[in-house]
Structure formats: structure tokens, C-alpha cells
Design an enzyme around this catalytic site. Structure first.
Site, PDB file in Angstrom:
ATOM      1  N   TYR B 106      33.893  38.014  40.896  1.00  0.00           N
ATOM      2  CA  TYR B 106      33.972  37.639  42.305  1.00  0.00           C
ATOM      3  C   TYR B 106      35.377  37.180  42.661  1.00  0.00           C
ATOM      4  O   TYR B 106      36.047  36.511  41.870  1.00  0.00           O
ATOM      5  CB  TYR B 106      33.028  36.465  42.592  1.00  0.00           C
ATOM      6  CG  TYR B 106      31.576  36.818  42.701  1.00  0.00           C
ATOM      7  CD1 TYR B 106      31.046  37.304  43.888  1.00  0.00           C
ATOM      8  CD2 TYR B 106      30.719  36.629  41.619  1.00  0.00           C
ATOM      9  CE1 TYR B 106      29.699  37.591  43.997  1.00  0.00           C
ATOM     10  CE2 TYR B 106      29.370  36.919  41.725  1.00  0.00           C
ATOM     11  CZ  TYR B 106      28.863  37.399  42.917  1.00  0.00           C
ATOM     12  OH  TYR B 106      27.524  37.680  43.035  1.00  0.00           O
ATOM     13  N   TYR B 145      27.028  40.664  35.545  1.00  0.00           N
ATOM     14  CA  TYR B 145      27.906  39.646  34.963  1.00  0.00           C
ATOM     15  C   TYR B 145      27.078  38.539  34.321  1.00  0.00           C
ATOM     16  O   TYR B 145      25.917  38.324  34.691  1.00  0.00           O
ATOM     17  CB  TYR B 145      28.857  39.072  36.019  1.00  0.00           C
ATOM     18  CG  TYR B 145      28.196  38.410  37.192  1.00  0.00           C
ATOM     19  CD1 TYR B 145      27.784  37.082  37.141  1.00  0.00           C
ATOM     20  CD2 TYR B 145      27.987  39.126  38.367  1.00  0.00           C
ATOM     21  CE1 TYR B 145      27.168  36.484  38.223  1.00  0.00           C
ATOM     22  CE2 TYR B 145      27.356  38.526  39.452  1.00  0.00           C
ATOM     23  CZ  TYR B 145      26.951  37.214  39.372  1.00  0.00           C
ATOM     24  OH  TYR B 145      26.325  36.626  40.444  1.00  0.00           O
ATOM     25  N   HIS B 158      23.962  43.182  42.083  1.00  0.00           N
ATOM     26  CA  HIS B 158      23.306  42.774  43.319  1.00  0.00           C
ATOM     27  C   HIS B 158      24.338  42.560  44.416  1.00  0.00           C
ATOM     28  O   HIS B 158      25.507  42.294  44.145  1.00  0.00           O
ATOM     29  CB  HIS B 158      22.491  41.486  43.118  1.00  0.00           C
ATOM     30  CG  HIS B 158      23.337  40.304  42.741  1.00  0.00           C
ATOM     31  ND1 HIS B 158      23.735  40.055  41.452  1.00  0.00           N
ATOM     32  CD2 HIS B 158      23.870  39.303  43.488  1.00  0.00           C
ATOM     33  CE1 HIS B 158      24.478  38.957  41.413  1.00  0.00           C
ATOM     34  NE2 HIS B 158      24.585  38.476  42.642  1.00  0.00           N
TER      35      HIS B 158
END
Lengths: 203, 240
Positions: B106, B145, B158
Site C-alpha cells: 500500500y 499480502y 481485495h
């Protein structure tokens, strides 16, 4: 066999997770991508009413601040009007008033704050007026579904409010009432669990 | 007259607050009962958004952060409708998404996973549904992850999705999963949802018809918000 009902089911909620800021407040995640982030100004510069700031912390069941929480606020303007077509007085809502904001914490301390105007009273169900309040919606890592609550003001008359009066445990009513700490300043802490657990709403 | 409220949220279908296999929920879940409220004006209204709030490129995650080229990974379209429980499209509502990149990383200052950041991928997008509730994004398929829960937990690929609807009581954040991912069934966050058919509703099927040949694949994902009651016979204010 009866006839089948054909309603769909609401999609199941999933946690917003620790990185909710990427989607809803990317500046807080550490990058700049949009022309403007949404929910940064609840009242706008021109709406009449008392300018206030609300500060608080969300605590978990151990008393630790929830540093990665994100809140959303929804409120009426100073005359108690929502900028929404369901409000019969919408046409008279204050100019530039959005009524909605996103609130993010300081990641080190968990303290959050937002600026707005004090809302007016809104008519509740069955012709019973509701004391001035701000609706809050709370999401975070570890919350499987967003939590709704309301914030009232300790310098308003809340005794006849139809929602506060629904709270059976009278001692818990205070969990929905912000404390005035200075002119235009309020403190509202939220406790997810344990002593002083905030009243959360199934709305 | 009282406004028509929304159908009550099905708390046996939605995940409960306390789900010990998702450890973070243990100290963050209320222990006392929620106070059930019939909808007042404060719940049946909510923020509205328009095209001055967002830009057309905001729904294209392949382009909205890219500087030196396209991001790495599997190019996909995610499209579908926002509907209510009555099957009606929810028009002009804001849909926001966020996700990891193809490495499962992220773009967030708190993410320290060793998967590489992609300089051309921000990982967020937003759009408004059209008059029939349709929405579409173009993005990169996110990677799985690891996360700290049990020693060896991995999130299935997702995309996080935030939707407003027409009322504050319809506000919803959920996650979209991808058909065929073996990690879905093993995920403690997915398994906070008690009903298997509610989990199935969060898994997007591959939609080859919506793919762009020689360019990108597509997945279809409908999102359902709470439906609203009709006003056939309302209680009189003083009760019946």
C-alpha cells in the site's frame, strides 16, 4: 411453499482496515493525488451560526487511543436544516453548507479535531424536536462494521431529546454529550468498550 | 408525518463486532447492545456529491498517479452497479476505492511490507454512479499480502470499497474479492461474516464480456445498500 420474496441482501461490511486513509484521505496516507479531498470543510465560509471546534480521542477497551480511526460527521446547519432533498426546508439551507466532514487523527496521539458551526435543533419523529446534535460514523481496523453514534452539547437543553431518552441506563446518556471546555470549544471522547462505553446506535 | 425509514440492518447477516479470530476486533468491539432507532431526518438524509467534487480521471487508477509510464501488474476493469435491497439502482452516489499494488504493497506511510512500491500507482480512485447506478474503475489487480494476526495470515487480493447511498444510515465500507482466490476461505477478516452466501456476494466473477481484447480483463461487482420502506400505512404520530 409460500411465494418467494425477491429482496436483495445488503452487502456485508468489511473492516476499513489500517490504510483507509489511502482511499478517503490520501494526504494523511502521505501522498497527493486528487484536485481536492472531500469532507475537509463541513460548514463552508459563509454559513451563519456559531463557529465551533470539537476535539476528542477514540479509546479502545484497554484505554489506549485508537490512532488509525477515521470518523465522518453529518449535521444540520444552524437553523436545523439538512442540505438534502428529504429535508422539506432544504431550499433554505445555509449557502455553501455541506454538513458532512471527514475527521482523521494525529497518528502519534490519536487526537482528532474538526471545525464546524453548531447545528440547530432538528424535528424528530412524531413531531418531537431533537436537541442539536452531530451524527458520527466511525470506522477503523478491527471494526467489522461502521459504528454510528451522536454527539450532543452540554450547554444545550437535552432533557427532552427523544433519542437520549431512549437510553434505558440513565448513567450512559452522558456518553453522548460533549463538554464545553472554552468559548466555541468542545471535547467529545468516544469509548469503544469497557468503563464509560459510548452508546452506539443501530440506525 | 414521519418519513419512511430504511429496512433494518440484518445483524445476523452482517459481521458481529467481536470476532476473536480477527484479533484487533477484541479490544475495539462494543460489549453493550446497540440502541435501535427508527430513522429520523438525521438518518434518512446524508451528504450529496456532484461532478464538481471529482475529476473524470479519478476512476482510472492506471493513469491517475502515473508519471513515467503505466503501473506494473494485471490490468483490469472493475464495474457493476450500486443497488438497494429493492433492486433499484442508486443514482449519482459516490463510490471510492483503495487497494494495494500488484506486489501487495500500500502507498501508506504506515505500511512497511517488503513488497515494492510502484512509482506509477497511487492505489485510490473515486467516481459517481450514473442515473442507473452503474460505476466503473480501471486499475491493477492487487496482490495478496501478509498481515499480523496469526503468525502466517495472508489477505486475499481485495479492493476496499466505500459507498454513500442516499442516506447516512446506508453508509457502507466493504471489500471486493476475486473469483477463484484460494486465500478467501482462509482469511479471518473474510470469516468475520457468518453467512457463506454473504461472503459469496463479496466475490467478483471474471467478466470476459467486459474485458477489452488485447488490453485488460474485467471483473463485475454489484454492491447492495439497504432498501427503503414504502409509506403504505404509516403509524399515526400518537400510536395506533
Amino acid at each position: 411453499m409460500a411465494q418467494p420474496l425477491t429482496y436483495s441482501k445488503e452487502s456485508a461490511s468489511q473492516t476499513a482496515g489500517p490504510y483507509v486513509h489511502i482511499g478517503l484521505a490520501p494526504g494523511a496516507a502521505g501522498f497527493d493525488i486528487y484536485r481536492q479531498e472531500l469532507g475537509r470543510d463541513i460548514a463552508g465560509p459563509d454559513a451563519p451560526g456559531e463557529r465551533i471546534q470539537v476535539e476528542g480521542v477514540v479509546f479502545d477497551g484497554t484505554g489506549a487511543p485508537v490512532k488509525d480511526v477515521l470518523l465522518e460527521a453529518w449535521q444540520a446547519d444552524a437553523a436545523g436544516i439538512y442540505p438534502h432533498p428529504e429535508d422539506p426546508r432544504q431550499a433554505h439551507c445555509a449557502p455553501g453548507f455541506r454538513g458532512w466532514g471527514r475527521i482523521i487523527t494525529d497518528f502519534e496521539t490519536g487526537i482528532w479535531a474538526f471545525d464546524t458551526i453548531k447545528p440547530g435543533s432538528v424535528m424528530g419523529r412524531n413531531g418531537r424536536p431533537m436537541a442539536p446534535h452531530i451524527s458520527l460514523w466511525i470506522v477503523a481496523r478491527g471494526l467489522n462494521i461502521g459504528l454510528h453514534t451522536r454527539m450532543y452539547f452540554d450547554d444545550e437543553d437535552n432533557h427532552a431529546d427523544p433519542v437520549i431518552n431512549l437510553i434505558e441506563h440513565v448513567d450512559r446518556r452522558a456518553t453522548l454529550i460533549a463538554r464545553k471546555t472554552a468559548a466555541g470549544q468542545y471535547r467529545f471522547d468516544i469509548r469503544l468498550q469497557g468503563d464509560g462505553e459510548t452508546v452506539f446506535l443501530d440506525v | 408525518m414521519n418519513p419512511a425509514g430504511y429496512y433494518q440492518r440484518d445483524r445476523l447477516w452482517q459481521p458481529p463486532a467481536l470476532t476473536p479470530d480477527y484479533k484487533t476486533s477484541v479490544a475495539r468491539s462494543p460489549r453493550l447492545a446497540l440502541l435501535s432507532l427508527e430513522g429520523s431526518l438525521s438518518e434518512i438524509t446524508g451528504p450529496t456529491f456532484g461532478h464538481t467534487d471529482i475529476d473524470a480521471i479519478d476512476n482510472d487508477l492506471i493513469r491517475n498517479y502515473a508519471t513515467t509510464g503505466d503501473p506494473v501488474g494485471e490490468r483490469i476493469i472493475v464495474h457493476g452497479r450500486v443497488l438497494d435491497e429493492n433492486g433499484r439502482g442508486v443514482a449519482h452516489t459516490l463510490v471510492e476505492i483503495w487497494q494495494a499494488n500488484a506486489s501487495g504493497r500500500y502507498r501508506h506511510k504506515k505500511d512497511t511490507y517488503l513488497g515494492a512500491l510502484d512509482p506509477n500507482f497511487g492505489g485510490c480512485g473515486r467516481t459517481l454512479t450514473d442515473e442507473n447506478g452503474h460505476y466503473a474503475f480501471r486499475t491493477i489487480k492487487p496482490g495478496a499480502y501478509p498481515w499480523r494476526n496469526w503468525v502466517n495470515n495472508w489477505r486475499p487480493a481485495h479492493i476496499h470499497i466505500s459507498v454513500f447511498g442516499a442516506a447516512f444510515c446506508q453508509r457502507l465500507i466493504t471489500q471486493m474479492y476475486f473469483e477463484g482466490d484460494p486465500l478467501i476461505a482462509k482469511c479471518p477478516i473474510v470469516n468475520t461474516i457468518p453467512d457463506p452466501s454473504a461472503i459469496d456476494q463479496l466475490i467478483a466473477p471474471l467478466d470476459l464480456n467486459a474485458a477489452v481484447p488485447l488490453d485488460c480483463l474485467a471483473y463485475k461487482f454489484d454492491i447492495v445498500l439497504r432498501g427503503r420502506r414504502s409509506t403504505m400505512f404509516e403509524n399515526r404520530p400518537e400510536g395506533n
